[in-house]
Design a protein around this motif. Structure first.
Motif, short mmCIF file in Angstrom:
data_model
loop_
_atom_site.label_atom_id
_atom_site.label_comp_id
_atom_site.label_asym_id
_atom_site.label_seq_id
_atom_site.Cartn_x
_atom_site.Cartn_y
_atom_site.Cartn_z
N SER A 91 0.83 -1.20 0.00
CA SER A 91 0.00 0.00 0.00
C SER A 91 0.87 1.26 0.00
N LEU A 92 2.00 1.21 0.71
CA LEU A 92 2.91 2.36 0.71
C LEU A 92 3.53 2.54 -0.68
N ALA A 93 3.96 1.44 -1.28
CA ALA A 93 4.63 1.52 -2.58
C ALA A 93 3.68 1.99 -3.67
N SER A 94 2.39 1.67 -3.54
CA SER A 94 1.45 2.01 -4.61
C SER A 94 0.65 3.28 -4.30
N GLY A 95 0.93 3.89 -3.15
CA GLY A 95 0.21 5.12 -2.79
C GLY A 95 -1.24 4.88 -2.43
N THR A 96 -1.58 3.67 -1.99
CA THR A 96 -2.97 3.38 -1.64
C THR A 96 -3.16 3.20 -0.13
N PHE A 97 -2.11 3.47 0.65
CA PHE A 97 -2.26 3.43 2.11
C PHE A 97 -3.17 4.58 2.55
N ARG A 98 -4.19 4.28 3.37
CA ARG A 98 -5.06 5.32 3.93
C ARG A 98 -5.25 5.06 5.40
N TRP A 99 -5.07 6.05 6.24
CA TRP A 99 -5.36 5.92 7.65
C TRP A 99 -6.85 6.20 7.80
#
Lengths: 176, 174
Positions: A91-99
């Motif tokens: 998710s960090l590598a693809s920019g899809t991490f969301r808090w």
């Protein structure tokens, strides 16, 4: 805060057929190299044993179920921990991490209350895990590993997982 | 060594699940509301590929099956209870850890609930063993055994059925 998942920035998702097929190859490799089939819910029993042992060691020693599924770190425990790490990295590598405290679909139906979502998630988790242990597996152990081995218990459990899930979804989202 | 393999396998599975958006609450509920079949596509693709691969390994005597017994009382009642809880949580035990990994931290409440559910089950286990788990115990049976046919006669139709289902999903835009 609760950015919609759809249309959010970040790299485009993979086709689920691709992700699924790669996971299938991963299962084959795992079975070939280590003889291990995927599963997740036993790890929760072992982890509960760890926590409970801190507060009530005699109780844990006395319970038959913790003798059967002893509190220890094994292949499956590391596998479940790995799912967390893999999802974090991807998710960090693809920019899809969301808090995110409340999923968009839940918020649309039940509002943005974190407390309400938390209580529902807690109760759902407790019921799901009790059921998974009674059924002797979850969608990993029965759904994937069971059905891919053509085991009758896997097909029966998988059908019941979906039947229960469809009923709950109908209750929660009736008329939507 | 087992532990390292477990971790590496888990990391790869976590990446595949995350990139296919299978970890999302809304995707899981999408399947249960019969609107979005992403998780079903993922799961069936895994099963079809692994089914063929694992039975090839078994035929070549490179791997062994590890079948769980069919216990109707446990599988059916436990399965239905799991399903109801799953619909409420929107994550399953494996994907709740993955959802937490991608920052959807409502999964944490689900994980805590799951640990409590496991503790409750440990208390209830003797009673379950005497009742539900004693009902309809047929042992470790597979579909080819029940039908009395070679496993490939089950695998090929199941794989073909999955492909037809996928085609139908794509036509319907599910």
């Amino acid at each position: 805060m609760n950015a919609q998942d759809s249309g959010s920035p970040g790299r485009k998702p993979w086709s689920p057929y691709l992700g699924g097929a790669l996971s299938g190859l991963l299962v084959v490799g795992s079975v070939w190299v280590t003889g291990k089939y995927f599963g997740a819910s036993t790890t929760f029993v072992r982890s509960t044993g760890f926590v409970e042992r801190v507060f009530a060691p005699e109780r844990v020693a006395a319970l038959e179920y913790f003798v059967k599924e002893a509190p220890k770190v094994d292949w499956q425990w590391m596998f479940v921990a790995g799912i967390f790490v893999g999802a974090l990295l991807a998710s960090l590598a693809s920019g899809t991490f969301r808090w995110q405290a409340v999923p968009p679909g839940w918020a649309e139906r039940f509002g943005p209350s974190k407390l309400r979502r938390g209580i529902a998630a807690f109760c759902g988790g407790a019921l799901a895990m009790f059921g998974a242990r009674l059924a002797d597996g979850c969608p990993s152990g029965h759904g994937l590993s069971g059905s891919l081995q053509l085991s009758v218990s896997g097909f029966v459990a998988l059908a019941c997982f979906f039947a229960g899930g469809l009923v709950m979804a109908r209750i929660l989202y009736r008329g939507r | 060594m087992d532990l390292t393999y477990g971790l590496v396998t888990g990391i790869l599975f976590g990446i595949f699940l995350q990139r296919s958006e299978v970890l999302r609450h809304d995707r899981q509920l999408g399947a249960l509301r019969l609107r979005d079949m992403t998780i079903v596509k993922f799961m069936l693709s895994t099963v079809v590929v692994a089914m063929v691969g694992v039975y090839l390994l078994v035929d070549l005597e490179l791997a062994k099956l590890s079948v769980k017994p069919l216990v109707l009382g446990g599988n059916v009642i436990g399965g239905l209870a799991f399903g109801l809880g799953w619909g409420l949580l929107g994550y399953c035990p494996g994907t709740s850890l993955g959802a937490l990994g991608e920052g959807r931290w409502d999964a944490l409440w689900g994980i805590l609930g799951s640990l409590c559910g496991a503790a409750l089950y440990a208390e209830a286990y003797p009673a379950m063993k005497a009742t539900l788990l004693a009902w309809g115990d047929y042992g470790k049976i597979t579909l080819p055994q029940v039908l009395g046919v070679n496993h490939w006669l089950v695998i090929v139709p199941l794989a073909a059925g999955a492909l037809l289902l996928f085609r139908w999903f794509e036509r319907k835009g599910l």
